[in-house]
Write a protein that holds these residues in place. Structure first.
Motif, mmCIF file in Angstrom:
data_model
loop_
_atom_site.group_PDB
_atom_site.id
_atom_site.type_symbol
_atom_site.label_atom_id
_atom_site.label_comp_id
_atom_site.label_asym_id
_atom_site.label_seq_id
_atom_site.Cartn_x
_atom_site.Cartn_y
_atom_site.Cartn_z
ATOM 1 N N HIS A 38 12.085 -2.809 -16.777
ATOM 2 C CA HIS A 38 11.071 -3.760 -16.303
ATOM 3 C C HIS A 38 9.928 -3.034 -15.603
ATOM 4 O O HIS A 38 8.747 -3.323 -15.845
ATOM 5 C CB HIS A 38 11.694 -4.760 -15.329
ATOM 6 N N LEU A 39 10.282 -2.116 -14.725
ATOM 7 C CA LEU A 39 9.246 -1.406 -13.973
ATOM 8 C C LEU A 39 8.346 -0.614 -14.908
ATOM 9 O O LEU A 39 7.126 -0.580 -14.729
ATOM 10 C CB LEU A 39 9.895 -0.479 -12.941
ATOM 11 N N ASP A 96 8.792 4.617 -7.465
ATOM 12 C CA ASP A 96 7.765 3.873 -6.728
ATOM 13 C C ASP A 96 8.359 2.917 -5.702
ATOM 14 O O ASP A 96 7.632 2.382 -4.856
ATOM 15 C CB ASP A 96 6.875 3.099 -7.711
ATOM 16 N N ILE A 97 9.679 2.693 -5.763
ATOM 17 C CA ILE A 97 10.337 1.818 -4.786
ATOM 18 C C ILE A 97 10.548 2.594 -3.489
ATOM 19 O O ILE A 97 11.196 3.642 -3.486
ATOM 20 C CB ILE A 97 11.700 1.322 -5.306
ATOM 21 N N GLU A 121 23.918 3.068 -6.879
ATOM 22 C CA GLU A 121 23.391 3.721 -8.079
ATOM 23 C C GLU A 121 21.892 3.964 -7.947
ATOM 24 O O GLU A 121 21.384 5.034 -8.322
ATOM 25 C CB GLU A 121 23.681 2.849 -9.303
ATOM 26 N N LEU A 122 21.180 2.987 -7.415
ATOM 27 C CA LEU A 122 19.741 3.162 -7.227
ATOM 28 C C LEU A 122 19.457 4.318 -6.281
ATOM 29 O O LEU A 122 18.583 5.160 -6.544
ATOM 30 C CB LEU A 122 19.127 1.873 -6.671
ATOM 31 N N ASN A 123 20.212 4.392 -5.182
ATOM 32 C CA ASN A 123 19.949 5.421 -4.185
ATOM 33 C C ASN A 123 20.428 6.803 -4.610
ATOM 34 O O ASN A 123 20.069 7.791 -3.972
ATOM 35 C CB ASN A 123 20.562 5.022 -2.842
ATOM 36 N N GLU A 124 21.222 6.881 -5.658
ATOM 37 C CA GLU A 124 21.533 8.186 -6.235
ATOM 38 C C GLU A 124 20.324 8.759 -6.968
ATOM 39 O O GLU A 124 20.210 9.969 -7.156
ATOM 40 C CB GLU A 124 22.708 8.068 -7.204
ATOM 41 N N ARG A 125 19.426 7.873 -7.372
ATOM 42 C CA ARG A 125 18.259 8.291 -8.152
ATOM 43 C C ARG A 125 16.971 8.269 -7.349
ATOM 44 O O ARG A 125 16.026 8.994 -7.669
ATOM 45 C CB ARG A 125 18.126 7.397 -9.387
ATOM 46 N N ASP A 152 0.820 -1.211 0.000
ATOM 47 C CA ASP A 152 0.000 0.000 0.000
ATOM 48 C C ASP A 152 0.852 1.259 0.000
ATOM 49 O O ASP A 152 0.386 2.334 -0.388
ATOM 50 C CB ASP A 152 -0.931 0.003 1.217
ATOM 51 N N ARG A 153 2.094 1.139 0.388
ATOM 52 C CA ARG A 153 2.998 2.283 0.483
ATOM 53 C C ARG A 153 3.825 2.475 -0.788
ATOM 54 O O ARG A 153 4.420 3.527 -1.000
ATOM 55 C CB ARG A 153 3.912 2.074 1.690
ATOM 56 N N GLY A 154 3.892 1.453 -1.616
ATOM 57 C CA GLY A 154 4.727 1.485 -2.811
ATOM 58 C C GLY A 154 5.339 0.116 -3.034
ATOM 59 O O GLY A 154 4.821 -0.898 -2.554
ATOM 60 N N LEU A 155 6.462 0.083 -3.742
ATOM 61 C CA LEU A 155 7.094 -1.183 -4.100
ATOM 62 C C LEU A 155 8.222 -1.543 -3.133
ATOM 63 O O LEU A 155 9.000 -0.682 -2.721
ATOM 64 C CB LEU A 155 7.671 -1.103 -5.512
ATOM 65 N N VAL A 156 8.303 -2.831 -2.819
ATOM 66 C CA VAL A 156 9.467 -3.388 -2.128
ATOM 67 C C VAL A 156 10.297 -4.111 -3.176
ATOM 68 O O VAL A 156 9.792 -4.994 -3.881
ATOM 69 C CB VAL A 156 9.053 -4.358 -1.016
#
Length: 227
Positions: free
Chosen positions: A53-54, A63-64, A82-86, A33-37
């Motif tokens: 993919h997303l 959305d993550i 890299e993910l957390n930079e975005r 309900d809060r977004g994607l895990v």
């Protein structure tokens, strides 16, 4: 039936360069309900594949909200920085894995050229449950392949996200952990036995993807490994 068809959970197979070879891995997303895990990220360079993919599922990286790492190996956690930079995500892993992800300890496997460290926000323990639209997702401590390796169990769908405790990329449709990449095989065998006690109908392996195999096959694997 495929994992992509399970309500609320989607496998995201991606192929990326890893060292001197190409590697296909299977992170997963679970809707809440809060977004994607996001369950595991992939190695460095994996984020573009995740984003593609997303997008095909109607989601964006933004959305993550939570990343759950099954363990600290570079092919699972290398793309986290890299993910957390975005995207500003919450990062969670087992408490025994947190020092490796955060850079307080060097990864157990690898050649010393580690991925960029990332702070861990939540240190998980066995039995913690994360609410999802697919029902509760339970943390199952499955050490052996790594000191704090964890698997994720969704009992409402009898689905196991196995991490590297089990693999599906060999001759068998489902097999135990690879000994050459498993520092503590005795504990890994105990972890397979722990999974064998759960009610599992289908399994998502990080290496090999989704297989229509569960408790019966896992019990067979455990018995074979104990010999």
């Amino acid at each position: 039936m495929h994992a992509e068809d399970d309500a609320g959970l989607h496998a995201l197979p991606i192929t990326v360069a890893y060292g001197e070879r190409e590697l296909t891995v299977t992170p997963a997303i679970v809707e809440t309900d809060r977004g994607l895990v996001l369950c595991d990220v992939g190695p460095q360079g994996a984020v573009d594949g995740l984003e593609t993919h997303l997008g095909s599922l109607g989601y964006d990286l933004e959305d993550i909200w939570l990343v759950v790492l099954t363990h600290h190996d570079g092919d699972h956690a290398g793309g986290l920085s890299e993910l957390n930079e975005r995207v500003d995500t919450v990062v969670a892993t087992h408490h025994a894995e947190a020092p490796y992800v955060a850079g307080e300890r060097e990864p157990i496997k690898g050649d010393g050229d580690r991925y960029p460290p990332v702070a861990v926000d939540i240190e998980l323990v066995d039995g913690v449950r994360i609410p999802t639209v697919a029902g509760p997702m339970e943390v199952v401590a499955t050490p052996g392949h790594a000191p704090g390796h964890l698997s994720l169990y969704l009992p409402d769908g009898n689905l196991l996200v196995a991490g590297d405790t089990l693999v599906a990329d060999g001759a068998e449709p489902l097999a135990g952990p690879k000994p050459q990449f498993t520092p503590d095989m005795d504990r890994a065998i105990e972890s397979v036995g722990k999974l064998a006690d759960l009610e599992i109908d289908h399994t998502l392996c990080y290496h090999g993807g989704y297989v229509q195999a569960g408790s019966d096959r896992i019990r067979e694997i455990h018995e074979q490994l104990r010999k």
